[in-house]
Design a protein around this motif. Structure first.
Motif, PDB file in Angstrom:
ATOM      1  N   ALA A 175       0.831  -1.204   0.000  1.00 28.40           N
ATOM      2  CA  ALA A 175       0.000   0.000   0.000  1.00 28.40           C
ATOM      3  C   ALA A 175       0.866   1.254   0.000  1.00 28.40           C
ATOM      4  N   SER A 187       2.393   1.831  -3.410  1.00 29.98           N
ATOM      5  CA  SER A 187       1.402   2.348  -4.351  1.00 29.98           C
ATOM      6  C   SER A 187       1.177   3.846  -4.151  1.00 29.98           C
ATOM      7  N   CYS A 188       1.146   4.270  -2.897  1.00 35.35           N
ATOM      8  CA  CYS A 188       0.980   5.705  -2.611  1.00 35.35           C
ATOM      9  C   CYS A 188       2.187   6.503  -3.088  1.00 35.35           C
ATOM     10  N   ARG A 206       1.984   6.963  -6.851  1.00 28.18           N
ATOM     11  CA  ARG A 206       1.005   7.976  -7.249  1.00 28.18           C
ATOM     12  C   ARG A 206       1.512   9.378  -6.943  1.00 28.18           C
ATOM     13  N   GLY A 232      -0.756  10.869   0.212  1.00 35.94           N
ATOM     14  CA  GLY A 232      -0.994   9.446   0.354  1.00 35.94           C
ATOM     15  C   GLY A 232      -1.530   9.079   1.725  1.00 35.94           C
ATOM     16  N   ASP A 240      -5.963   1.940   0.777  1.00 37.33           N
ATOM     17  CA  ASP A 240      -5.004   2.974   0.398  1.00 37.33           C
ATOM     18  C   ASP A 240      -5.554   3.770  -0.775  1.00 37.33           C
ATOM     19  N   ASN A 241      -5.080   4.993  -0.914  1.00 36.26           N
ATOM     20  CA  ASN A 241      -5.468   5.831  -2.050  1.00 36.26           C
ATOM     21  C   ASN A 241      -4.317   5.946  -3.030  1.00 36.26           C
ATOM     22  N   GLY A 242      -3.585   4.841  -3.174  1.00 34.81           N
ATOM     23  CA  GLY A 242      -2.438   4.812  -4.073  1.00 34.81           C
ATOM     24  C   GLY A 242      -2.835   4.694  -5.529  1.00 34.81           C
ATOM     25  N   GLY A 256      -3.427   2.192  -7.405  1.00 38.36           N
ATOM     26  CA  GLY A 256      -4.412   1.190  -7.788  1.00 38.36           C
ATOM     27  C   GLY A 256      -3.837   0.184  -8.775  1.00 38.36           C
ATOM     28  N   SER A 262     -10.044  -2.766  -6.375  1.00 37.09           N
ATOM     29  CA  SER A 262      -9.019  -1.814  -6.789  1.00 37.09           C
ATOM     30  C   SER A 262      -9.452  -1.071  -8.044  1.00 37.09           C
ATOM     31  N   SER A 270      -5.569   4.528 -11.589  1.00 38.14           N
ATOM     32  CA  SER A 270      -5.764   5.958 -11.840  1.00 38.14           C
ATOM     33  C   SER A 270      -6.180   6.270 -13.268  1.00 38.14           C
ATOM     34  N   GLY A 302      -7.465   3.599  -5.881  1.00 36.48           N
ATOM     35  CA  GLY A 302      -6.755   2.958  -4.787  1.00 36.48           C
ATOM     36  C   GLY A 302      -7.172   1.509  -4.642  1.00 36.48           C
TER      37      GLY A 302
END
Length: 928
Positions: free
Chosen positions: A408, A411-412, A415, A425, A444-446, A448, A508, A511, A539
Motif C-alpha cells: 500500500a 502504491s501511494c 502515485r 498518500g 489505500d489511495n495509491g 491502484g 481496486s 488511476s 486505490g
C-alpha cells in the motif's frame, strides 16, 4: 536476380513497369548480393538468394488457376509484389551512415501518423530507456552476455561503435525493419552522401504501396486496414487496381516457405522467424527439416518431414509449425473477408491450407528417438504457496500486515511521484466486527491496480512488479535507477495475507480507469472470478475475514503489527473497533527521503544506496541488556520506512547499533526472503557506518566543556558518554584530559597517575599539587578485603606502583599468617614512609619521588587507599572489540603525537586542526 518465369511473363506485358523493376533490381541487387549486414554479423540469409527464394516460394503457394484468372493480366500487382519483396528485408542492410540519417530526423517527413506514433528519434530514445533496464534474459538473447553494461552508442562515429553497440543497434533495426523498408521504398536507401533512389520512375503512390506491402510482413494485416481505408476510401482493398491485400498474404506466407526448386519434388524448407532475436545462423543450424511435399490425399496439405536432434529442437519445431498453421488460418480468413463476396473464379487462393508434420503424433514419434520429445521444465505446484507461508513467516499474522502495508505504501509513493505534491498518500488499517464475525481491512489511495497488474503480479507468486518493463519505464531514470522508494521486491506479499485469514477480498481501481475491479479468493480456489465494479476513488482495498483468536495472536507477536512502518508519508492510521489493542501506531517517526534532518540525525553516502541516516537519540534508541555496559543504547534497522526486525546489533564486543534508516530505491540491500534479516546477517556498509560512528565519538570528545579546578577540593570525577560505547572514564591532568582508552594511555604511558579509591562517606578531596600527573577518582565505596586484594593489588602493575594505605589495613594485607597478598609483593615491597596512621610502600616502582605520603595524607583519611602508578598500567576502560582498529586509525589520524586534549577550545582547534576541518559536520552538533 532471377525472377520466376511465371511472374516475368506477366511483368513483360507492361514494358514500363518491366523496365522499372529491372533497373531497380540492378541497383538494389548489388546491395543484396554483397549481403553486408553491418549490424547483423551473425545473420547470413538476407541477401539476393533470400529474395529469389521468397519469389519462388510465392509461385509455389499460388495455385495455377489463381495466376491464370487473377494475376495473368495484372502486371501492376506483379511489379508491386516484386518491389515489395526486394524491400521487405532491405532495412537489415542499413549502414551506420544510413542509421544516423534515420535517427537524425531526415526521414521524419515520411512519417505516417495513422501507423507511426513516434519519430525515429523518439523511438530510439525510448529504446535506449528500455535497454538501460534490460534484464538478464534480454541481455543474453541480444548480446550473448547477461553481464552486458549499458552505454549509449556514438552513432555519429562508425569507428567508435563496439561489437556490443552493433548488436544493440541491430536489435532496434530488427524490431523496426518493416517501417524502414516502407520508407526506403518512398525515399530510397540512405547512404553517406544521400539516398539511392528506389524505383524512382514509379509513381509515388505505387512506391508507397510497394513499401506498405514490405511493411505488412512484420505487422498484423488487419492493423493496416484503417490506413488503407482512410487514404484510398472506397478503393482501399484494391487501390490503383493493385491486389494489395492478396499480395500481403502471399509475402508473409512465402517468407516462411523458401523453396529450393532444384530439389523438387522434395521441397527444402528454410524456416525463419524475424520475431526471434536469436541469431539466424544458430536458428537454422538446429532446424532439422529434411523435406516438405504436398500430401497426396489432400493437395492443400503440406507434409513436413523432420528429424529434430534433441528435445529442445523438437519443441522449437512444434511451436514453429503451430505458428505457420496460425498464419495460414489468419491469411485464409483475411482472404475470405476481402474477396468472399466475389464469384469463386474471381477469388484468389493459396495452394495450402494446412501443414502436417511427422512429429505431430508425439507418442508415436517418441518411439523413434532416444530422448523424450516433450517440453519438460520445473513446474510449481499449486500447493507450494501453502507450504511456503508457515516456514517463511512462522505463521505469525503480523507479517501479513507488514506485506500488505508495504504494498500500500509503495502504491501511494508511485502515485505521489506521478501527481506531485498536490496528492497526499493515505493508508488506513482497521479491525472491525460485523455481528459474530471479525474482519481486517487495509485501504489505500495509491495508484491502484489494473487487470494486468492483478493477474500478472499481485496473483502471481514470485512476480515482482518493480522488475517489469512498464514499472521501470514510469519510475526509473535513464540510467535504470529507481526514482522512488519501493519496498516490494520478491513478489510474495500476497502469500502473507493468508496468515491473517483464509479468504481475501480485493477491490481496486487504477488511476487511468473509471471502473474498479474486484475478486474474492482463498488458496484453494480453482478459478478466481474478477468482476468490474463501481468504485468511487482510486486505490486498493483488501478485506480479510479473521478468527477471533487471530486478534490475540497479534498481541502476542514478537513484533507489533502497527510498528512496521516508521515514516510519516504516506500517512498510516490504525482503527480498532474490536477493543483488542491499545496505543496503536508509531510515536516517533523517522524523516522521509526529502525531509530536512534535525540535528539528532547523521547522514552518510554509499554509492549503492540513495541515502543512509542514523541517530542514537533517546527517542529512537533504548538500553539493551545484551551489552555488558548498560549505558549503551541500541536502535533499529529501517529500509524504505519498513522495519527489518532481526538486525539488532553489530555484534557482542562492538559498539551498539544506532537507529538506521536506509533509502534503497534500487533494492540493492541483500534482504532475506522473509525480509526479517539480511542474507548472511551482515550489514554491507558496516565498516563505513562504524567509521561514521567513531567520527561522531571523536567529535563529541573534542567538544567537551571541561577544566581542572585550580583548587582540587572542587575536583569531581568525570566520564565521557556516547550511546554507542556507554560511559567511559576521563582522566585529567593540569595539561588537559584523556579518554580511558588504550590510544591515549599509550601516548602517556610514562606519565604518573594518582588513583583515589574513596570511602563511601567521601565528600571531597583536599587541595594538593597534582604536579605533572593525571588523576582519577573511583566511585565512593567501603571496600571489603577481597576488593583490596583485586583493585588495590599492586602486583597487577607491570611497571610497579606505590600504595598509600591505612596502617591497620596494611598489617592485615601483609600478615604472613594469611595469603591475602602475593608472596612476591610481601617479600619485595619497600616501605618508603609510615606513621602511626598510614603507610607509603612501593613495589617495583622505579620513580618513587614524585609524591610523598605527607602530600597525600589528608586525602588518604577519606580514602580506602591511593595508588600511584604509571598510566601504562591503567586498565583500558574502552574495551577492545572486533573493529577496534577503526578507532585507532582515526585517533592516529586526528591526534597524531598529541596525547592530551587541552581544556581550552581554541587550543584544541589549533592542535587538532585536521579533525576540526574534516569532522566539521559532526562537531557542529556538539559545539552549537
Amino acid at each position: 536476380m532471377i525472377i520466376p518465369s511465371e511472374f516475368k511473363k506477366i511483368l513483360e506485358k507492361n514494358q514500363k513497369l518491366n523496365g522499372i523493376v529491372d533497373y531497380t533490381l540492378s541497383q538494389f541487387g548489388t546491395i543484396l548480393r554483397e549481403n553486408n549486414l553491418y549490424f547483423f554479423e551473425e545473420y547470413t540469409d538476407h541477401g539476393i538468394q533470400h529474395v529469389e527464394s521468397v519469389l519462388e516460394s510465392t509461385v509455389r503457394i499460388t495455385p495455377a488457376e489463381t495466376i491464370d484468372s487473377f494475376l495473368k493480366e495484372d502486371s501492376s500487382s506483379i511489379a508491386i509484389y516484386i518491389l515489395g519483396t526486394i524491400l521487405h528485408d532491405i532495412g537489415m542492410h542499413l549502414t551506420p551512415a544510413g542509421f544516423y540519417k534515420l535517427i537524425s530526423g531526415e526521414n521524419d517527413d515520411l512519417r505516417i501518423i495513422e501507423i507511426d506514433l513516434k519519430t525515429w528519434k523518439e523511438l530510439w530514445n525510448d529504446y535506449l530507456d528500455e535497454a538501460r533496464r534490460f534484464g538478464d534474459n534480454e541481455k543474453k538473447k541480444i548480446f550473448g552476455n547477461k553481464d552486458w553494461i549499458f552505454r549509449v552508442p556514438e552513432i555519429d562515429n562508425k569507428d567508435k561503435l563496439t561489437g556490443e553497440d552493433k548488436k544493440l543497434i541491430g536489435e532496434f533495426i530488427r524490431r523496426h525493419h518493416p517501417r524502414i523498408a516502407h520508407e526506403i521504398g518512398l525515399k530510397g536507401f540512405p547512404v553517406q552522401d544521400g539516398y539511392i533512389s528506389f524505383a524512382s520512375e514509379l509513381d509515388f503512390e505505387l512506391r508507397n504501396l510497394s513499401g506498405l506491402l514490405a511493411r505488412s510482413h512484420g505487422l498484423n494485416i488487419r492493423s493496416l486496414f484503417y490506413y488503407l481505408e482512410n487514404k484510398f476510401q472506397d478503393t482501399w482493398s484494391k487501390p490503383f487496381n493493385i491486389e494489395i491485400i492478396y499480395l500481403m498474404v502471399l509475402l508473409r506466407i512465402s517468407d516462411y516457405f523458401q523453396i529450393d526448386v532444384s530439389r523438387t519434388p522434395n521441397i527444402i524448407v528454410k524456416l525463419k522467424s524475424f520475431n526471434s532475436p536469436v541469431s539466424q545462423n544458430e536458428f537454422f543450424k538446429h532446424l532439422d527439416v529434411k523435406y516438405v511435399q504436398p500430401f497426396n490425399k489432400d493437395p492443400e496439405t503440406l507434409v513436413i518431414h523432420c528429424e529434430p536432434r534433441n528435445s529442445s529442437i523438437f519443441i522449437k519445431l512444434k511451436e514453429l509449425f503451430s505458428d505457420i498453421q496460425m498464419e495460414l488460418d489468419t491469411s485464409w480468413a483475411v482472404l475470405g473477408e476481402i474477396y468472399g463476396k466475389d464469384s469463386q473464379e474471381k477469388q484468389p487462393k493459396l495452394a495450402f491450407r494446412r501443414i502436417k508434420a511427422n512429429i505431430d503424433n508425439t507418442k508415436e514419434y517418441s518411439k523413434k528417438v532416444n530422448y523424450i520429445p516433450e517440453k519438460i521444465v520445473f513446474n510449481v505446484s499449486n500447493e507450494l504457496p501453502k507450504l511456503l507461508i508457515g516456514p517463511l513467516y512462522g505463521n505469525d499474522p503480523t507479517y501479513g500486515v507488514r506485506e500488505l502495508l508495504q504494498n500500500a505504501v509503495d502504491s501511494c509513493r508511485e502515485r505521489e511521484f506521478l501527481e506531485g505534491s498536490k496528492y497526499k498518500g493515505e493508508v488506513k488499517i482497521s479491525f472491525y466486527q460485523d455481528e459474530e464475525e471479525y474482519f481486517f481491512k487495509i485501504d489505500d489511495n495509491g495508484l491502484g491496480m489494473n487487470l494486468d497488474i492483478i493477474k500478472n503480479f499481485f496473483l502471481e507468486v514470485g512476480s515482482s512488479l518493480r522488475k517489469s518493463a512498464i514499472w521501470k519505464k514510469n519510475f526509473s531514470n535513464i540510467e535504470g535507477h529507481s526514482k522512488i522508494q519501493r519496498s516490494g521486491k520478491f513478489g510474495i506479499g500476497v502469500l502473507a495475507s493468508f496468515l491473517i485469514g483464509n479468504e481475501i477480498q480485493l477491490e481496486s481501481r487504477d488511476s487511468n480507469s473509471s471502473k474498479g475491479l474486484s475478486f474474492k479468493t482463498d488458496l484453494n480456489s480453482e478459478q478466481i472470478e474478477i468482476t468490474r465494479i463501481d468504485k468511487d476513488s482510486v486505490g486498493t482495498s483488501i478485506t480479510i475475514k479473521i478468527k477471533k483468536e487471530i486478534l490475540n495472536e497479534f498481541n502476542e507477536s514478537s513484533y507489533r503489527f502497527d510498528k512496521w512502518y516508521k515514516q510519516d508519508n504516506p500517512k498510516v492510521t490504525f482503527i480498532d473497533k474490536t477493543d483488542s489493542f491499545s496505543k496503536l501506531g508509531v510515536k516517533n517517526k523517522t524523516p522521509g527521503f526529502s525531509d530536512a534532518l534535525s540535528k539528532i540525525w547523521r547522514e552518510f553516502k554509499d554509492v549503492k544506496y540513495n541515502k543512509i541516516i542514523w541517530t542514537y537519540d533517546s527517542k529512537f534508541c533504548k538500553g539493551d541488556s545484551f551489552y555488558r555496559k548498560q549505558s549503551q543504547k541500541t536502535g533499529k534497522f529501517i529500509v524504505n520506512g519498513i522495519l527489518i526486525p532481526e538486525i539488532k546489533r553489530f555484534g557482542f564486543d562492538e559498539v551498539s547499533l544506532p537507529y538506521i534508516s536506509v533509502f534503497d530505491f534500487d533494492g540493492n540491500l541483500p534482504l532475506s526472503l522473509s525480509r526479517n534479516n539480511l542474507d548472511g546477517g551482515n550489514i554491507p556498509f558496516k565498516k563505513q557506518l562504524l567509521i561514521e560512528i567513531h567520527n561522531d565519538i571523536i567529535a563529541k570528545l573534542l567538544c567537551i566543556e571541561l577544566s581542572l579546578p585550580t583548587d582540587l577540593s572542587e575536583f569531581e570525577s568525570k566520564t565521557f558518554y556516547h550511546p554507542a560505547i556507554g560511559s567511559v572514564d576521563l582522566i585529567l591532568s593540569k595539561e588537559g584530559y584523556i579518554l580511558r582508552n588504550k590510544f591515549f594511555i599509550d601516548k602517556n604511558s610514562d606519565k604518573t597517575l594518582l588513583h583515589f579509591l574513596p570511602k563511601k562517606k567521601f565528600n571531597k578531596l583536599k587541595d594538593f599539587d597534582l604536579k605533572n600527573a593525571f588523576m582519577h577518582i573511583s566511585d565512593p565505596n567501603d571496600i571489603a578485603m577481597s576488593y583490596y586484594q583485586s583493585e588495590a593489588n599492586i602486583s597487577n602493575y607491570n611497571k610497579g606502583a606505590k600504595l598509600y594505605i591505612d596502617k591497620l589495613m596494611y598489617e592485615k594485607l601483609f600478615d604472613d599468617n594469611y595469603n591475602r597478598y602475593a608472596i612476591g609483593v610481601k617479600r619485595d615491597h619497600k616501605i618508603i614512609k609510615s606513621n602511626e596512621n598510614f603507610v607509603e610502600l612501593a613495589y617495583k616502582y622505579k620513580d618513587a619521588k614524585e609524591f610523598e605520603l605527607k602530600e597525600l595524607e589528608e586525602n588518604l583519611k577519606e580514602c580506602n587507599c591511593i595508588i600511584e602508578s604509571k598510566l601504562y598500567d591503567l586498565k583500558d576502560h574502552y574495551r577492545e572489540y572486533t573493529d577496534a582498529s577503526i578507532l585507532k586509525s582515526l585517533l592516529d589520524k586526528y591526534f597524531m603525537d598529541f596525547g592530551v586534549i587541552p581544556y581550552k577550545f581554541s587550543e584544541r582547534k589549533s592542535k587538532f586542526s585536521l579533525a576540526f576541518q574534516e569532522l566539521e559536520y559532526y562537531i557542529k552538533k556538539y559545539s552549537a
